[in-house]
Design a protein around this motif. Structure first.
Motif, PDB file in Angstrom:
ATOM      1  N   LEU A   1     -42.967  -1.713  52.244  1.00 27.09           N
ATOM      2  CA  LEU A   1     -42.435  -0.348  52.336  1.00 27.09           C
ATOM      3  C   LEU A   1     -42.728   0.286  53.690  1.00 27.09           C
ATOM      4  O   LEU A   1     -42.002   1.175  54.123  1.00 27.09           O
ATOM      5  CB  LEU A   1     -43.028   0.519  51.215  1.00 27.09           C
ATOM      6  N   ILE A   2     -43.804  -0.158  54.354  1.00 25.47           N
ATOM      7  CA  ILE A   2     -44.223   0.512  55.590  1.00 25.47           C
ATOM      8  C   ILE A   2     -44.421  -0.423  56.774  1.00 25.47           C
ATOM      9  O   ILE A   2     -44.658   0.029  57.888  1.00 25.47           O
ATOM     10  CB  ILE A   2     -45.535   1.301  55.370  1.00 25.47           C
TER      11      ILE A   2
ATOM     12  N   TRP B   1     -43.009 -14.194  43.588  1.00 31.74           N
ATOM     13  CA  TRP B   1     -43.771 -13.001  43.228  1.00 31.74           C
ATOM     14  C   TRP B   1     -43.699 -12.730  41.732  1.00 31.74           C
ATOM     15  O   TRP B   1     -44.699 -12.351  41.114  1.00 31.74           O
ATOM     16  CB  TRP B   1     -43.271 -11.791  44.012  1.00 31.74           C
TER      17      TRP B   1
ATOM     18  N   ARG C   1     -40.200  -5.671  55.894  1.00 29.20           N
ATOM     19  CA  ARG C   1     -39.686  -4.659  54.971  1.00 29.20           C
ATOM     20  C   ARG C   1     -38.918  -5.296  53.821  1.00 29.20           C
ATOM     21  O   ARG C   1     -38.112  -6.204  54.026  1.00 29.20           O
ATOM     22  CB  ARG C   1     -38.771  -3.679  55.700  1.00 29.20           C
TER      23      ARG C   1
ATOM     24  N   VAL D   1     -49.115  -7.481  45.274  1.00 26.36           N
ATOM     25  CA  VAL D   1     -48.962  -6.016  45.269  1.00 26.36           C
ATOM     26  C   VAL D   1     -49.143  -5.455  46.673  1.00 26.36           C
ATOM     27  O   VAL D   1     -48.367  -4.591  47.119  1.00 26.36           O
ATOM     28  CB  VAL D   1     -49.942  -5.367  44.264  1.00 26.36           C
ATOM     29  N   THR D   2     -50.143  -5.957  47.395  1.00 29.86           N
ATOM     30  CA  THR D   2     -50.370  -5.504  48.777  1.00 29.86           C
ATOM     31  C   THR D   2     -49.169  -5.847  49.652  1.00 29.86           C
ATOM     32  O   THR D   2     -48.712  -5.019  50.451  1.00 29.86           O
ATOM     33  CB  THR D   2     -51.646  -6.146  49.356  1.00 29.86           C
ATOM     34  N   ARG D   3     -48.633  -7.055  49.475  1.00 29.33           N
ATOM     35  CA  ARG D   3     -47.473  -7.469  50.268  1.00 29.33           C
ATOM     36  C   ARG D   3     -46.268  -6.593  49.973  1.00 29.33           C
ATOM     37  O   ARG D   3     -45.507  -6.217  50.884  1.00 29.33           O
ATOM     38  CB  ARG D   3     -47.145  -8.955  49.993  1.00 29.33           C
ATOM     39  N   MET D   4     -46.081  -6.238  48.709  1.00 25.82           N
ATOM     40  CA  MET D   4     -44.956  -5.368  48.367  1.00 25.82           C
ATOM     41  C   MET D   4     -45.155  -3.971  48.957  1.00 25.82           C
ATOM     42  O   MET D   4     -44.198  -3.359  49.449  1.00 25.82           O
ATOM     43  CB  MET D   4     -44.762  -5.329  46.859  1.00 25.82           C
ATOM     44  N   ALA D   5     -46.382  -3.472  48.930  1.00 31.23           N
ATOM     45  CA  ALA D   5     -46.667  -2.171  49.547  1.00 31.23           C
ATOM     46  C   ALA D   5     -46.410  -2.235  51.050  1.00 31.23           C
ATOM     47  O   ALA D   5     -45.823  -1.312  51.633  1.00 31.23           O
ATOM     48  CB  ALA D   5     -48.112  -1.750  49.258  1.00 31.23           C
ATOM     49  N   TRP D   6     -46.829  -3.336  51.692  1.00 29.02           N
ATOM     50  CA  TRP D   6     -46.576  -3.510  53.120  1.00 29.02           C
ATOM     51  C   TRP D   6     -45.075  -3.579  53.388  1.00 29.02           C
ATOM     52  O   TRP D   6     -44.604  -3.173  54.440  1.00 29.02           O
ATOM     53  CB  TRP D   6     -47.296  -4.751  53.640  1.00 29.02           C
TER      54      TRP D   6
END
Length: 191
Positions: A68-69, A116, A75, A61-66
């Motif tokens: 985005l930004i 994932w 990305r 989840v953290t990797r997917m959030a990263w």
């Protein structure tokens, strides 16, 4: 090419560029550690096995959030799953064409999303096994084990892909995920 670049790449006619940022590498190796712990070290029904599973899900989840930004190679839009692009990339490899991808190549992109999804499926079925509604249900346990088996097979394929990429690019296997840099031969197409 400067003398410093030649020293850094260890090869004449190659340059080194930044690929994976420190957070991506930390998350990658944390996930590797979590999978190894739950696969080899920890008892399947132990509380710590559950905690490590939740940590693995948190890493994804953290990797997917990263994604985005984070940095451009990190990305999500840099490696959206595209089966047609993966087939094209495979054909290019068979023809001996060398394209260097700063992010995942199209085949690697499919693998990342697959890995994932496996972690998500393991977390979901692991959670289900601990609920009153699904506790002791054989199909949930079998599904959890099947997803785990697919994860292990996928990891073996992933490692094979890393070795093939290293062979074709002349880079050290796993170097972009350990040192964060990728060797680019002069004249190579970069995506």
């Amino acid at each position: 090419m400067t003398a410093a670049e030649n020293m850094e790449t260890g090869r004449e006619g190659a340059r080194s560029v930044r690929a994976w940022d420190p957070l991506v590498r930390l998350l990658h190796w944390t996930l590797v550690t979590a999978i190894l712990l739950n696969a080899v070290v920890l008892e399947e029904e132990s509380r710590i096995h559950e905690y490590v599973g939740w940590i693995a899900l948190g890493v994804v989840v953290t990797r997917m959030a990263w994604g985005l930004i984070g940095s451009k190679p990190a990305r999500l839009r840099s490696f959206l799953p595209n089966p047609r692009a993966a087939l094209r990339h495979g054909a290019e490899l068979l023809r001996g064409e060398k394209t260097v991808h700063l992010s995942h190549n199209p085949i690697g992109a499919l693998m990342v999303w697959n890995l994932w999804a496996c972690i998500g499926g393991l977390a979901a079925t692991g959670y289900m096994m601990g609920t009153i509604q699904f506790f002791g249900m054989e199909w949930v346990e079998e599904l959890h084990e099947a997803i785990f088996g697919w994860l292990i097979a996928s990891i073996v394929l992933h490692l094979g892909g890393v070795l093939l990429d290293a062979l074709l690019s002349g880079d050290t296997p796993g170097a972009p995920m350990t040192r964060g840099r990728r060797r680019i031969p002069d004249g190579a197409r970069v995506e």
